[in-house]
Design a protein around this motif. Structure first.
Motif, PDB file in Angstrom:
ATOM      1  N   VAL A 238       5.537  16.271  -4.477  1.00 14.30           N
ATOM      2  CA  VAL A 238       6.042  14.916  -4.230  1.00 14.30           C
ATOM      3  C   VAL A 238       5.632  13.980  -5.370  1.00 14.30           C
ATOM      4  O   VAL A 238       6.449  13.213  -5.890  1.00 14.30           O
ATOM      5  CB  VAL A 238       5.508  14.375  -2.870  1.00 14.30           C
ATOM      6  CG1 VAL A 238       5.747  12.877  -2.748  1.00 14.30           C
ATOM      7  CG2 VAL A 238       6.161  15.114  -1.710  1.00 14.30           C
ATOM      8  N   ILE A 239       4.355  14.078  -5.758  1.00 13.17           N
ATOM      9  CA  ILE A 239       3.854  13.192  -6.814  1.00 13.17           C
ATOM     10  C   ILE A 239       4.613  13.447  -8.124  1.00 13.17           C
ATOM     11  O   ILE A 239       5.024  12.508  -8.813  1.00 13.17           O
ATOM     12  CB  ILE A 239       2.334  13.394  -7.006  1.00 13.17           C
ATOM     13  CG1 ILE A 239       1.588  12.961  -5.732  1.00 13.17           C
ATOM     14  CG2 ILE A 239       1.822  12.619  -8.207  1.00 13.17           C
ATOM     15  CD1 ILE A 239       0.132  13.384  -5.677  1.00 13.17           C
ATOM     16  N   GLU A 240       4.817  14.725  -8.422  1.00 16.41           N
ATOM     17  CA  GLU A 240       5.536  15.067  -9.664  1.00 16.41           C
ATOM     18  C   GLU A 240       6.988  14.591  -9.611  1.00 16.41           C
ATOM     19  O   GLU A 240       7.557  14.184 -10.624  1.00 16.41           O
ATOM     20  CB  GLU A 240       5.481  16.578  -9.890  1.00 16.41           C
ATOM     21  CG  GLU A 240       4.130  17.029 -10.448  1.00 16.41           C
ATOM     22  CD  GLU A 240       3.877  18.518 -10.230  1.00 16.41           C
ATOM     23  OE1 GLU A 240       4.776  19.222  -9.720  1.00 16.41           O
ATOM     24  OE2 GLU A 240       2.758  18.957 -10.556  1.00 16.41           O
TER      25      GLU A 240
ATOM     26  N   THR B 121       4.746   8.477  -2.857  1.00 14.65           N
ATOM     27  CA  THR B 121       3.718   9.029  -3.753  1.00 14.65           C
ATOM     28  C   THR B 121       2.319   8.702  -3.228  1.00 14.65           C
ATOM     29  O   THR B 121       1.428   9.553  -3.226  1.00 14.65           O
ATOM     30  CB  THR B 121       3.887   8.460  -5.178  1.00 14.65           C
ATOM     31  OG1 THR B 121       5.199   8.786  -5.629  1.00 14.65           O
ATOM     32  CG2 THR B 121       2.859   9.029  -6.136  1.00 14.65           C
ATOM     33  N   ASN B 122       2.141   7.449  -2.777  1.00 15.58           N
ATOM     34  CA  ASN B 122       0.838   7.068  -2.209  1.00 15.58           C
ATOM     35  C   ASN B 122       0.471   7.997  -1.060  1.00 15.58           C
ATOM     36  O   ASN B 122      -0.670   8.461  -0.939  1.00 15.58           O
ATOM     37  CB  ASN B 122       0.868   5.630  -1.670  1.00 15.58           C
ATOM     38  CG  ASN B 122       0.991   4.608  -2.779  1.00 15.58           C
ATOM     39  OD1 ASN B 122       0.863   4.939  -3.946  1.00 15.58           O
ATOM     40  ND2 ASN B 122       1.261   3.363  -2.406  1.00 15.58           N
ATOM     41  N   LEU B 123       1.477   8.240  -0.206  1.00 14.48           N
ATOM     42  CA  LEU B 123       1.242   9.112   0.957  1.00 14.48           C
ATOM     43  C   LEU B 123       0.759  10.491   0.482  1.00 14.48           C
ATOM     44  O   LEU B 123      -0.230  11.035   0.987  1.00 14.48           O
ATOM     45  CB  LEU B 123       2.551   9.231   1.745  1.00 14.48           C
ATOM     46  CG  LEU B 123       2.467   9.360   3.266  1.00 14.48           C
ATOM     47  CD1 LEU B 123       3.797   8.959   3.900  1.00 14.48           C
ATOM     48  CD2 LEU B 123       2.099  10.742   3.693  1.00 14.48           C
ATOM     49  N   ALA B 124       1.450  11.018  -0.521  1.00  6.82           N
ATOM     50  CA  ALA B 124       1.104  12.353  -1.031  1.00  6.82           C
ATOM     51  C   ALA B 124      -0.294  12.354  -1.656  1.00  6.82           C
ATOM     52  O   ALA B 124      -1.068  13.301  -1.470  1.00  6.82           O
ATOM     53  CB  ALA B 124       2.147  12.805  -2.051  1.00  6.82           C
TER      54      ALA B 124
ATOM     55  N   ALA C 295      -7.337  16.349   2.356  1.00  3.97           N
ATOM     56  CA  ALA C 295      -7.508  17.807   2.376  1.00  3.97           C
ATOM     57  C   ALA C 295      -8.631  18.274   1.452  1.00  3.97           C
ATOM     58  O   ALA C 295      -9.373  19.192   1.799  1.00  3.97           O
ATOM     59  CB  ALA C 295      -6.197  18.487   1.988  1.00  3.97           C
ATOM     60  N   GLU C 296      -8.738  17.645   0.276  1.00  6.28           N
ATOM     61  CA  GLU C 296      -9.670  18.181  -0.725  1.00  6.28           C
ATOM     62  C   GLU C 296     -10.792  17.221  -1.122  1.00  6.28           C
ATOM     63  O   GLU C 296     -11.672  17.593  -1.901  1.00  6.28           O
ATOM     64  CB  GLU C 296      -8.888  18.572  -1.995  1.00  6.28           C
ATOM     65  CG  GLU C 296      -7.877  19.688  -1.757  1.00  6.28           C
ATOM     66  CD  GLU C 296      -7.171  20.101  -3.036  1.00  6.28           C
ATOM     67  OE1 GLU C 296      -7.169  19.302  -3.996  1.00  6.28           O
ATOM     68  OE2 GLU C 296      -6.618  21.214  -3.058  1.00  6.28           O
ATOM     69  N   GLY C 297     -10.729  15.983  -0.628  1.00 11.33           N
ATOM     70  CA  GLY C 297     -11.735  14.996  -1.027  1.00 11.33           C
ATOM     71  C   GLY C 297     -11.566  14.566  -2.474  1.00 11.33           C
ATOM     72  O   GLY C 297     -12.474  14.035  -3.093  1.00 11.33           O
ATOM     73  N   LEU C 298     -10.381  14.802  -3.008  1.00 12.34           N
ATOM     74  CA  LEU C 298     -10.117  14.522  -4.423  1.00 12.34           C
ATOM     75  C   LEU C 298      -9.244  13.267  -4.513  1.00 12.34           C
ATOM     76  O   LEU C 298      -8.163  13.227  -3.931  1.00 12.34           O
ATOM     77  CB  LEU C 298      -9.369  15.721  -4.999  1.00 12.34           C
ATOM     78  CG  LEU C 298      -9.299  15.875  -6.498  1.00 12.34           C
ATOM     79  CD1 LEU C 298     -10.683  16.112  -7.079  1.00 12.34           C
ATOM     80  CD2 LEU C 298      -8.391  17.053  -6.857  1.00 12.34           C
ATOM     81  N   ASP C 299      -9.749  12.247  -5.212  1.00 13.15           N
ATOM     82  CA  ASP C 299      -9.000  10.997  -5.321  1.00 13.15           C
ATOM     83  C   ASP C 299      -8.187  11.021  -6.617  1.00 13.15           C
ATOM     84  O   ASP C 299      -8.740  10.866  -7.697  1.00 13.15           O
ATOM     85  CB  ASP C 299      -9.969   9.813  -5.319  1.00 13.15           C
ATOM     86  CG  ASP C 299      -9.259   8.488  -5.148  1.00 13.15           C
ATOM     87  OD1 ASP C 299      -8.014   8.450  -5.297  1.00 13.15           O
ATOM     88  OD2 ASP C 299      -9.934   7.486  -4.865  1.00 13.15           O
ATOM     89  N   VAL C 300      -6.881  11.256  -6.506  1.00  9.43           N
ATOM     90  CA  VAL C 300      -6.046  11.392  -7.713  1.00  9.43           C
ATOM     91  C   VAL C 300      -5.323  10.094  -8.050  1.00  9.43           C
ATOM     92  O   VAL C 300      -4.558  10.050  -9.006  1.00  9.43           O
ATOM     93  CB  VAL C 300      -5.007  12.535  -7.558  1.00  9.43           C
ATOM     94  CG1 VAL C 300      -5.700  13.871  -7.371  1.00  9.43           C
ATOM     95  CG2 VAL C 300      -4.050  12.270  -6.400  1.00  9.43           C
TER      96      VAL C 300
ATOM     97  N   VAL D 104      -5.460   6.955   7.104  1.00 12.20           N
ATOM     98  CA  VAL D 104      -4.447   6.445   8.053  1.00 12.20           C
ATOM     99  C   VAL D 104      -4.421   4.918   8.011  1.00 12.20           C
ATOM    100  O   VAL D 104      -3.354   4.296   8.019  1.00 12.20           O
ATOM    101  CB  VAL D 104      -4.715   6.974   9.486  1.00 12.20           C
ATOM    102  CG1 VAL D 104      -3.825   6.260  10.501  1.00 12.20           C
ATOM    103  CG2 VAL D 104      -4.467   8.478   9.547  1.00 12.20           C
ATOM    104  N   LEU D 105      -5.608   4.309   7.905  1.00 11.98           N
ATOM    105  CA  LEU D 105      -5.666   2.839   7.810  1.00 11.98           C
ATOM    106  C   LEU D 105      -4.868   2.318   6.608  1.00 11.98           C
ATOM    107  O   LEU D 105      -4.291   1.242   6.649  1.00 11.98           O
ATOM    108  CB  LEU D 105      -7.117   2.376   7.688  1.00 11.98           C
ATOM    109  CG  LEU D 105      -7.879   2.173   9.002  1.00 11.98           C
ATOM    110  CD1 LEU D 105      -9.355   1.947   8.718  1.00 11.98           C
ATOM    111  CD2 LEU D 105      -7.325   0.995   9.789  1.00 11.98           C
ATOM    112  N   LYS D 106      -4.876   3.100   5.532  1.00 15.40           N
ATOM    113  CA  LYS D 106      -4.123   2.689   4.336  1.00 15.40           C
ATOM    114  C   LYS D 106      -2.647   3.035   4.492  1.00 15.40           C
ATOM    115  O   LYS D 106      -1.775   2.250   4.114  1.00 15.40           O
ATOM    116  CB  LYS D 106      -4.664   3.400   3.101  1.00 15.40           C
ATOM    117  CG  LYS D 106      -5.960   2.839   2.590  1.00 15.40           C
ATOM    118  CD  LYS D 106      -6.571   3.778   1.567  1.00 15.40           C
ATOM    119  CE  LYS D 106      -7.689   3.108   0.809  1.00 15.40           C
ATOM    120  NZ  LYS D 106      -7.232   2.239  -0.262  1.00 15.40           N
ATOM    121  N   LEU D 107      -2.370   4.216   5.030  1.00 15.25           N
ATOM    122  CA  LEU D 107      -0.982   4.682   5.074  1.00 15.25           C
ATOM    123  C   LEU D 107      -0.107   3.838   5.990  1.00 15.25           C
ATOM    124  O   LEU D 107       1.088   3.689   5.743  1.00 15.25           O
ATOM    125  CB  LEU D 107      -0.927   6.157   5.496  1.00 15.25           C
ATOM    126  CG  LEU D 107      -1.380   7.141   4.422  1.00 15.25           C
ATOM    127  CD1 LEU D 107      -1.251   8.570   4.917  1.00 15.25           C
ATOM    128  CD2 LEU D 107      -0.588   6.964   3.132  1.00 15.25           C
TER     129      LEU D 107
END
Lengths: 279, 233
Positions: free
Chosen positions: B153-155, B203-206, B213-218, B88-91
């Protein structure tokens, strides 16, 4: 073996203790391995098939709700559990590959290698500070003449207490503050030159400043000793440890590098516990 | 079943944080919508209304920042709670930038309304509809922590990029063939660039939805990456 991230952090000149790079680890140190460890009080089973490796020279935190078996687990690592009435252990615990439950192992000698610090500071009430430090060696008849002063100073320095008590070594240990008493107990444990230090909620009776001193001390001792700390304070586990183990219902749920366990645990039960969604 | 926090006050605080972020994101979406509506309709009043909305989004940013700091200080969150608050701090910065970009579009409207109409405005409106659709999908993905929607969204950012390049080139050709259109052409090119940037923020938001949700940094890795968060040690 450094991870890619650690190598990058090193290349960027980050100190080994930076948050990103994690705490510095000892080059070596006594590793501990539990294999199929079960512990019982009479009919009641309190540990169930616990298998985990504790890295030598590192700090491993053990967390979990009350009654999850975390204190029992560390008491199995120096055979203190079996001292309780009706208590027994099955399975294997190895220190550097050697089974501590083998018939040839003397539990008293083992406990010199694997020292313990308890929740409440418990200096011997009738002893002064100096004698408290030396008590472990004196009781086992290992206190060589002429070495006492050196051992007292070295142990108190290692426990970050020397500067505060150097002029009052003959005063009672109980005259110290709670935090100082706990560091005195750590000095007492270090005096017998153990390989492993077990800490069972060592800060739960201390104020935040005394807690910070003990945590700083743990950082100093890490690398020289293998440390296993049981704590209810998850922030403390996150601050002081390299690895964290989460126990639930007597079983190990997850053992992971601390930086990962507190940001992205793999098991939903760990997630529920550390985010307070438990029970 | 989603487990709830034992401390219901903390549960409520986190819910409020998410709801207020969604509200802020929707305010920025309205600004984008209004600014492009003003562009297409050559409506100066609507453009000025867009500019006025920016102050509220700026206030949202400050308030959400403060909420995050207080939650970090008081709750010392862990795991998914920690990831949510960090995100949230980033978004808020991304969303505040979206509002600023909508404001930039509205400012260009004021300039364009002093010029003759531009032929490509229908295509710009279509690109805007696409950007808004994708941005609102990213907001919905955040509101429900829907990683499937987030990945879509990212795609779909490629669709926005394609529309941007088409419109940019079209305006360029227009300016080359008729130098009298250069000034308004540059304004329109700026508008489509702003829209393209809004797509990047969506895209950043997505990406952050997936992290919560997954702890995965894409980020910077693409969706194919399956590496988790920092192992750190």
């Amino acid at each position: 073996m450094e991870s890619e991230q650690e190598q990058e952090a090193g290349a960027l000149g980050m100190a080994s203790g930076s948050v990103l790079r994690g705490l510095p680890t000892g080059a070596d140190g006594t590793s501990i391995e539990a294999l199929g460890l079960n512990a019982y009080y009479g009919q009641k089973q309190v540990l169930r098939e616990v298998s985990m490796k504790i890295r030598g020279g590192c700090v491993t935190a053990v967390i979990g709700p009350s009654g999850c078996g975390k204190s029992t687990f560390i008491r199995c690592l120096n055979r203190m559990h079996e001292l309780g009435a009706g208590a027994r252990v099955t399975g294997r615990v190895a220190l550097d590959g050697q089974d501590i439950y083998a018939p040839t192992v003397d539990p008293a000698l083992l406990r010199r290698r694997v020292g313990m610090v308890f929740q409440e500071p418990n200096p011997f009430p009738t002893m002064n500070i100096r004698d408290n430090v030396l008590s472990g060696l004196a009781m086992t008849g290992r206190l060589a003449a002429g070495q006492a002063d050196e051992i007292v100073e070295r142990s108190l320095r290692a426990a970050a207490l020397w500067e505060e008590v150097r002029d009052k070594l003959k005063e009672p240990g109980l005259g110290l503050s709670g935090g100082q008493q706990q560091r005195l107990c750590i000095a007492r444990a270090l005096a017998v030159e153990p390989d492993v230090l077990l800490m069972d909620e060592p800060c739960s009776a201390l104020d935040p400043i005394a807690t910070a001193r003990i945590e700083e001390l743990i950082h100093t001792l890490a690398g020289k000793f293998t440390i296993v700390i049981v704590t209810h304070n998850m922030q403390q586990a996150a601050r002081v440890s390299h690895d964290t183990a989460f126990f639930l219902g007597g079983a190990l749920v997850e053992l992971a590098p601390t930086n990962r366990l507190f940001t992205s645990p793999r098991d939903s039960r760990t997630e529920d516990y550390i985010t307070g969604k438990f029970g | 079943m989603q487990r709830r926090h034992t401390d219901s006050a903390f549960e409520a605080e986190l819910s409020e944080l998410c709801e207020r972020l969604v509200l802020m994101a929707e305010r920025a979406a309205v600004m984008v919508e209004t600014s492009v509506s003003a562009l297409v309709a050559r409506d100066t009043v609507q453009a000025r209304q867009t500019l006025a909305l920016d102050a509220r989004v700026n206030r949202d940013e400050l308030e959400l920042d403060e909420m995050c700091l207080l939650l970090l200080a008081k709750r010392q969150p862990m795991a998914s709670d920690l990831r949510l608050i960090a995100v949230v701090l980033k978004l808020v910065t991304d969303i505040e930038r979206i509002a600023d970009l909508a404001k930039n579009v509205a400012e260009r409207v004021l300039d364009l309304n002093a010029e003759p109409p531009v032929r490509e405005m229908e295509d710009v409106a279509q690109m805007c509809a696409l950007v808004l659709e994708i941005y609102r999908e990213s907001i919905a993905a955040f509101a429900t922590l829907d990683v499937v929607k987030a990945r879509t969204v990212i795609e779909r950012d490629d669709e926005i990029d394609a529309a941007y390049h088409t419109l940019f080139r079209s305006m360029l050709l227009q300016m080359v063939s008729d130098t009298a259109t250069v000034e308004r052409g540059i304004h329109v090119q700026s508008v489509v660039k702003y829209l393209e940037r809004i797509g990047d923020h969506a895209t950043n938001l997505a990406e952050h939805v997936i992290f919560v949700a997954e702890g995965l940094d894409v980020r910077h890795r693409g969706l194919a990456s399956q590496e988790g968060g920092s192992d750190g040690q």
